[in-house]
Motif scaffolding. Structure first.
Motif, PDB file in Angstrom:
ATOM      1  N   ASP A 103      41.133  41.010  58.108  1.00  0.00           N
ATOM      2  CA  ASP A 103      42.476  40.742  58.625  1.00  0.00           C
ATOM      3  C   ASP A 103      43.519  41.550  57.848  1.00  0.00           C
ATOM      4  OD1 ASP A 103      41.823  38.878  60.558  1.00  0.00           O
ATOM      5  OD2 ASP A 103      42.879  37.195  59.614  1.00  0.00           O
ATOM      6  N   ASP A 105      46.140  40.432  56.756  1.00  0.00           N
ATOM      7  CA  ASP A 105      46.744  39.584  55.718  1.00  0.00           C
ATOM      8  C   ASP A 105      45.746  39.288  54.595  1.00  0.00           C
ATOM      9  OD1 ASP A 105      45.129  37.996  57.286  1.00  0.00           O
ATOM     10  OD2 ASP A 105      46.457  36.248  57.236  1.00  0.00           O
ATOM     11  N   HIS A 213      43.018  35.887  51.107  1.00  0.00           N
ATOM     12  CA  HIS A 213      43.425  35.856  52.516  1.00  0.00           C
ATOM     13  C   HIS A 213      44.677  34.986  52.625  1.00  0.00           C
ATOM     14  CE1 HIS A 213      42.086  34.947  56.945  1.00  0.00           C
ATOM     15  NE2 HIS A 213      43.263  35.529  56.877  1.00  0.00           N
ATOM     16  N   LYS A 219      53.414  34.749  55.914  1.00  0.00           N
ATOM     17  CA  LYS A 219      52.678  35.873  55.354  1.00  0.00           C
ATOM     18  C   LYS A 219      53.431  36.452  54.145  1.00  0.00           C
ATOM     19  CE  LYS A 219      49.562  35.660  58.601  1.00  0.00           C
ATOM     20  NZ  LYS A 219      48.391  34.799  58.282  1.00  0.00           N
TER      21      LYS A 219
HETATM   22 MN    MN Z   1      44.526  36.184  58.553  1.00  0.00          MN
END
Ligand code: MN
Ligand code: UDP
Length: 264
Positions: A103, A105, A213, A219
């Motif tokens: 991902d 992030d 993560h 975020k």
């Molecule tokens: Mn993620």
């Protein structure tokens, strides 16, 4: 061979590209021997694309693939997750023999090339329901056959959470029981928020964390960062304790040192 293997990420807009760039830079900083690939959608600006090309070996535009399942997505309170179906396009990268999807992030804290020793489909448990894997980090083999089976499965069964994680867990449904070798240790996908549900375990094992993560609605790029003091600033809407803040500071260190100069 290592040249036909790649880390793959996804960004459907310029905002998620910021995360992807930090992830890519973190892989470079820890001298990965594998290729870096990113899937983007038409929304990503041309300026951002040229920045992406300076960090990634390959930038591939794909069509956004929406799960069109607004009822289940509404249940999740995360309408933006529909775009994560776009993730399925990673199986079309058939010029690679094996890939690790991460991902946008996520952030690597050390070299994690040993992940390529694993087979499809390897992933780490999800902290919310450990019999499910978290789809933020997984090992897979690109294959048009698998891609088409996934699309067919999605059309027939949808996704129990409306996003890619529900779909992939139903598709690779024997993950929980079939082969412990396909269970990545949690330190390869440590969700920074899950740490606080089992603090003694984090205190004991957390120093070995390899991949962080930043799962959830807030975020790293949603925080404010003081470039002078090098501190992540918290306001009333964001909460976090010490470890979460130190992972955020790592993200922001890379972003401010290596990515911001490229974006200016
Ligand atoms: Mn993620
Ligand atoms: N993603 C994206 N654009 C979006 C939402 C998600 O590109 O608007 C991609 C991105 O790679 C992201 C992944 O899909 O990391 C999964 O979404 P997210 O990380 O937001 O979900 P979470 O891990 O918080 O459940």
């Amino acid at each position: 061979s290592v040249t036909d293997q790649a880390f793959v990420t996804l960004a459907t807009d310029d905002v998620y590209c910021q995360g992807a760039l930090v992830l890519g830079q973190s892989l470079r900083n820890h001298t990965t021997s594998r290729k870096l690939a990113i899937l983007i959608t038409p929304e990503v600006s041309s300026g951002m694309r040229s920045v992406l090309r300076s960090v990634f070996d390959e930038v591939t535009e794909v069509d956004a693939l929406d799960s069109a399942d607004s009822v289940r997505l509404a249940l999740l309170q995360r309408p933006e997750l529909g775009v994560t179906f776009t993730k399925l396009h990673c199986w079309t990268l058939t010029h690679y023999s094996k890939c690790v999807f991460m991902d946008a992030d996520t952030l690597v804290l050390c070299n994690v090339d040993e992940l390529f020793d694993r087979e499809e489909f390897s992933a780490a448990p999800d902290s919310g329901w450990p019999d499910c894997f978290n789809s933020g980090v997984f090992v897979f083999r690109p294959s048009l056959k698998t891609y088409n089976l996934l699309l067919q499965f999605a059309a027939e069964h949808g996704s129990f959470d409306g996003g890619d994680q529900g779909l992939l867990n139903s598709f690779f449904s024997n993950w929980a029981t079939a082969d412990i070798g396909k269970h990545l240790p949690f330190i390869y996908n440590l969700s920074s928020s899950a740490v606080y549900t089992y603090i003694p375990a984090f205190n004991h094992f957390g120093r070995d964390t390899k991949v962080v993560h930043f799962l959830g609605a807030t975020k790293p790029w949603n925080y404010k960062y003081n470039l002078q003091t090098k501190r992540v600033m918290q306001d009333g809407t964001t909460s976090g304790s010490f470890h979460q803040l130190s992972f955020l500071a790592l993200w922001w260190n890379i972003y401010s040192a290596s990515i911001l100069p490229l974006l200016e």
